[in-house]
Design a protein around this motif. Structure first.
Motif, PDB file in Angstrom:
ATOM      1  N   LEU A   9      11.473 -24.971 -15.904  1.00  0.00           N
ATOM      2  CA  LEU A   9      10.601 -23.980 -16.547  1.00  0.00           C
ATOM      3  C   LEU A   9       9.870 -23.134 -15.503  1.00  0.00           C
ATOM      4  N   MET A  10       9.366 -23.839 -14.483  1.00  0.00           N
ATOM      5  CA  MET A  10       8.658 -23.133 -13.405  1.00  0.00           C
ATOM      6  C   MET A  10       9.574 -22.099 -12.752  1.00  0.00           C
ATOM      7  N   GLY A  11      10.822 -22.556 -12.493  1.00  0.00           N
ATOM      8  CA  GLY A  11      11.797 -21.659 -11.865  1.00  0.00           C
ATOM      9  C   GLY A  11      12.027 -20.426 -12.720  1.00  0.00           C
ATOM     10  N   THR A  12      12.178 -20.650 -14.014  1.00  0.00           N
ATOM     11  CA  THR A  12      12.409 -19.534 -14.935  1.00  0.00           C
ATOM     12  C   THR A  12      11.215 -18.578 -14.918  1.00  0.00           C
ATOM     13  N   GLY A  17       8.685 -13.619 -13.315  1.00  0.00           N
ATOM     14  CA  GLY A  17       7.527 -13.021 -12.651  1.00  0.00           C
ATOM     15  C   GLY A  17       7.942 -12.064 -11.551  1.00  0.00           C
ATOM     16  N   ILE A  18       8.871 -12.504 -10.716  1.00  0.00           N
ATOM     17  CA  ILE A  18       9.283 -11.669  -9.583  1.00  0.00           C
ATOM     18  C   ILE A  18       9.974 -10.398 -10.082  1.00  0.00           C
ATOM     19  N   ASN A  19      10.872 -10.551 -11.056  1.00  0.00           N
ATOM     20  CA  ASN A  19      11.535  -9.364 -11.598  1.00  0.00           C
ATOM     21  C   ASN A  19      10.537  -8.369 -12.178  1.00  0.00           C
ATOM     22  N   ALA A  24       7.850  -3.359 -11.925  1.00  0.00           N
ATOM     23  CA  ALA A  24       6.560  -2.656 -11.973  1.00  0.00           C
ATOM     24  C   ALA A  24       6.405  -1.763 -10.753  1.00  0.00           C
ATOM     25  N   ALA A  25       6.830  -2.256  -9.579  1.00  0.00           N
ATOM     26  CA  ALA A  25       6.701  -1.464  -8.351  1.00  0.00           C
ATOM     27  C   ALA A  25       7.575  -0.215  -8.432  1.00  0.00           C
ATOM     28  N   GLU A  26       8.806  -0.369  -8.926  1.00  0.00           N
ATOM     29  CA  GLU A  26       9.698   0.788  -9.067  1.00  0.00           C
ATOM     30  C   GLU A  26       9.140   1.810 -10.048  1.00  0.00           C
TER      31      GLU A  26
END
Ligand code: HEC
Length: 153
Positions: A9-12, A17-19, A24-26
Motif C-alpha cells: 500500500l505504501m509503495g502504491t 504521490g510522485i506522479n 503538478a510541476a509540468e
C-alpha cells in the motif's frame, strides 16, 4: 501478511504521490507560460491602438488613449510572475538567458512599469497627440529592448 499489505500500500501511495508531483510541476510550467503569454497579449491589445494614434494611422482620441495608457500601466505589473524557474522549457519564446540574467530582466520589467506609469500620467491631461508621442516612444523602446535580448524572433 499485514506487513506485506502495508508495504504494498505504501509503495502504491508513494508512486501515486510522485506522479502527482511530477504532473503538478509540468502543469505549473505550462500554466506559467500560458499566463505570461496571455498577459503580453492583453498588454499588446491595449498598446497597439496607442501606437496607431501616435503614427497617425487612426485619429487621436484623448479619452481612449488615456484609458489604454492606464490599462498598460496596470498590466505591465503582470507578466513577471509567469517567469518561474524551469519555464524556459515548453511552448515558449522566452530565452533561457532570462534566468541567468534575472536581475537585468527584472529591471527591464521595472522600466516598463515606470515608463508606462509616466505615459498614463501624461495621457490624463493630454489634448494633442504631440503631448504623448514622446513618452509613448520611451515605453515602446522598453518593449523592443527586452524582446531583442530575451525573446526568440
Ligand atoms: C522585460 C522583458 C519584456 C518587456 C519589457 C516586454 N516584453 Fe513582450 N515578451 C517578453 C518575452 C520574454 C516574451 C516571450 C514569452 C513566452 O513566449 O513565454 C514576450 C512576448 C510578447 C508577446 C507574444 C505573446 C504570445 O502570445 O506569445 C507580445 C505580443 C509582447 N511580448 C508584447 C509586448 C509589448 C507590447 C511590450 C511593451 C509594452 C512588451 N511585450 C514588453 C519580454 C518582454
Amino acid at each position: 501478511m499485514v506487513n506485506q499489505f502495508k508495504i504494498g500500500l505504501m509503495g502504491t501511495l508513494l508512486s501515486i504521490g510522485i506522479n502527482t508531483i511530477v504532473d503538478a510541476a509540468e502543469n505549473k510550467t505550462t500554466d506559467a507560460i500560458e499566463y505570461r503569454q496571455a498577459a503580453f497579449e492583453v498588454l499588446a491589445w491595449n498598446f497597439g491602438p496607442m501606437g496607431a494614434m501616435v503614427k497617425g494611422k487612426i485619429p487621436f482620441d484623448a479619452k481612449t488613449f488615456a484609458e489604454r495608457a492606464a490599462n498598460v500601466a496596470f498590466l505591465s505589473k503582470m507578466p513577471l510572475e509567469g517567469f518561474i524557474p524551469g519555464s524556459e522549457q515548453g511552448e515558449t519564446d522566452a530565452k533561457p538567458i532570462i534566468w541567468q540574467e534575472w536581475d537585468d530582466f527584472k529591471a527591464k520589467m521595472g522600466q516598463l512599469q515606470e515608463k508606462s506609469a509616466k505615459l498614463a500620467e501624461v495621457a490624463k491631461t493630454a489634448t494633442k497627440v504631440e503631448e504623448v508621442a514622446n513618452q509613448f516612444g520611451e515605453t515602446a523602446k522598453v518593449c523592443k529592448g527586452c524582446h531583442e535580448k530575451y525573446r526568440e524572433d
